[in-house]
Design a protein around this motif. Structure first.
Motif, short mmCIF file in Angstrom:
data_model
loop_
_atom_site.label_atom_id
_atom_site.label_comp_id
_atom_site.label_asym_id
_atom_site.label_seq_id
_atom_site.Cartn_x
_atom_site.Cartn_y
_atom_site.Cartn_z
N ARG A 184 0.82 -1.21 0.00
CA ARG A 184 0.00 0.00 0.00
C ARG A 184 0.86 1.26 0.00
NH1 ARG A 184 -1.73 3.78 3.21
NH2 ARG A 184 -0.53 2.94 4.97
N ARG A 185 1.92 1.25 0.84
CA ARG A 185 2.81 2.42 0.88
C ARG A 185 3.51 2.62 -0.45
NH1 ARG A 185 4.19 0.45 6.16
NH2 ARG A 185 6.07 -0.49 5.28
N GLU A 186 3.93 1.50 -1.08
CA GLU A 186 4.59 1.63 -2.37
C GLU A 186 3.64 2.20 -3.42
OE1 GLU A 186 7.66 1.21 -3.38
OE2 GLU A 186 8.32 0.80 -1.33
N ARG A 187 2.39 1.74 -3.38
CA ARG A 187 1.41 2.25 -4.34
C ARG A 187 1.17 3.75 -4.13
NH1 ARG A 187 -2.06 -1.63 -6.80
NH2 ARG A 187 -3.78 -0.13 -6.71
N GLU A 188 1.08 4.14 -2.85
CA GLU A 188 0.89 5.56 -2.57
C GLU A 188 2.11 6.37 -3.02
OE1 GLU A 188 0.06 5.86 1.55
OE2 GLU A 188 -2.01 5.15 1.37
N GLN A 189 3.32 5.80 -2.78
CA GLN A 189 4.52 6.51 -3.20
C GLN A 189 4.57 6.63 -4.72
OE1 GLN A 189 6.66 8.03 -1.44
NE2 GLN A 189 8.25 8.48 -2.96
N MET A 190 4.21 5.54 -5.41
CA MET A 190 4.18 5.59 -6.87
C MET A 190 3.18 6.64 -7.36
SD MET A 190 4.35 1.51 -7.61
CE MET A 190 3.70 1.71 -9.26
N ALA A 191 2.01 6.66 -6.71
CA ALA A 191 0.99 7.64 -7.12
C ALA A 191 1.51 9.07 -6.93
CB ALA A 191 -0.29 7.43 -6.32
#
Length: 385
Positions: A184-191
């Motif tokens: 989830r954190r990686e997805r938020e960082q990517m976003a």
């Protein structure tokens, strides 16, 4: 639970009782017998076989069955004096101890101690000989104690295995939760990175292209606008390549612009019609995450001005408060919405900025103020997340 088959055990005990009766192995407890004369060994089956009949049900109610077996054992003790009833008592004692809770096992141990003491006293009363009493107590105590110790060891081993299994399952659930949180954190960082690195450049391309189309066809102006479009396209292309490289390799990070990129952002905004006053009072040496957050806030605020308040007067102020926290203020006045085709905002820009600021322990507010728009943020100077 018991690994043996109760029905097979019961049949085995019954066969053993018949064999002992045939061999005449009875009368082992003559000191306790109330019979006036010896009886046929086959009479031992009258008590031994009902005792064997209790064994198939030991897994359902081992403790009540143990009580029933003890009654039969006492009856056997006072009459024929066989062996099989004692074997059945030990088997049910093992089953009851194995199925009991730790508190229940302590109660069973107390019962064993009381029973052994009672047998010793009964032996003394029956024989009037201390040696007989001690021998009876030692025999029954050794048999019952060994049976109890073995059952307790097996029960504790089962409990330890169950505890380790529970801990392993908890650890597995925690690891799964950590993995999900990391994803989830990686997805938020990517976003965030995609929005900050790519969306801004793409928006700039559209705005510059619209500017080139809206002015009179001057060769110099057209070439300057197209050159700006080309530069933004190259920047967006490089940002996309960087993001793809990180996603394919699985390590590293996308290089995020820091505080040193602020002058270029201000100059670019001025070239596109904004009147920007830049007041930088921040001391040198603030942590890199804080510098990147400050740059992102200014970048997004200026991009919003270009989209929604073209030609506005913008004041960008960077400084610190009394607590040493970094403060960012971007105020805009006047301006007009960009010409069509307009770029429809998703609202993610400010939302992602708020997430980035909260991750550093700060806060961000954006909204109307004094006839214009204001973005204000406060970030602890020591933030490193």
């Amino acid at each position: 639970m018991l690994s043996h088959r109760p029905l097979a055990d019961a049949l085995g005990f019954a066969v053993l009782a018949v064999v002992f009766a045939a061999l005449g192995l009875v009368g082992l407890w003559t000191a306790f017998s109330v019979l006036s004369a010896p009886v046929s060994p086959w009479w031992s089956l009258v008590i031994a076989l009902p005792a064997c009949a209790l064994v198939p049900f030991r897994q359902r109610a081992p403790l009540p069955l143990l009580g029933a077996a003890l009654v039969l054992f006492v009856a056997d003790l006072l009459t024929v004096g066989g062996i099989v009833t004692l074997v059945v008592v030990l088997d049910l004692l093992y089953a009851a101890t194995l199925a009991a809770t730790p508190r229940g096992r302590r109660r069973i141990l107390t019962g064993i101690a009381v029973g052994v003491a009672a047998a010793g006293i009964a032996g003394l009363a029956a024989s009037d000989d201390v040696r007989v009493a001690v021998l009876v107590a030692l025999q029954l105590g050794a048999l019952a104690g060994m049976d109890y110790w073995y059952a307790t060891s097996v029960a504790q081993a089962h409990e330890l295995v169950a505890l380790h299994r529970e801990r392993a399952e908890d650890a597995e659930r925690l690891a799964a939760s950590d993995r999900a949180e990391a994803v989830r954190r990686e997805r938020e960082q990517m976003a965030r990175e995609l929005h900050d690195l790519v969306a801004g450049h793409v928006a700039a391309i559209a705005i510059r292209a619209e500017a080139a189309l809206s002015v009179d066809g001057e060769a110099t102006g057209d070439r300057a606008a197209l050159r700006a479009v080309r530069e933004s396209s190259l920047e967006a292309h490089q940002a996309l390549r960087s993001m793809i490289s990180v996603l394919r390799a699985g390590d590293g990070a996308v290089a995020a612009p820091g505080r040193s990129a602020l002058p270029a952002l201000i100059d670019d905004a001025r070239r596109h019609g904004l009147t920007v006053k830049f007041d930088d009072r921040l001391a040198a040496g603030i942590p890199s995450p804080v510098g990147q957050a400050v740059t992102r806030i200014v970048q997004e605020s200026l991009a919003n001005c270009l989209r929604h308040a073209a030609g506005a007067e913008v004041q960008v102020v960077l400084g610190t408060d009394d607590a040493g926290s970094v403060r960012v203020r971007v105020d805009s006045r006047g301006g007009r919405p960009a010409a069509q085709p307009s770029i429809q905002g998703s609202g993610w820009g400010l939302e992602l900025l708020q997430e980035r600021t909260r991750a550093l322990g700060g806060r961000l507010h954006a909204g109307p103020a004094d006839g214009g728009w204001s973005v204000r943020a406060t970030i602890p100077a020591a933030a490193t997340a």
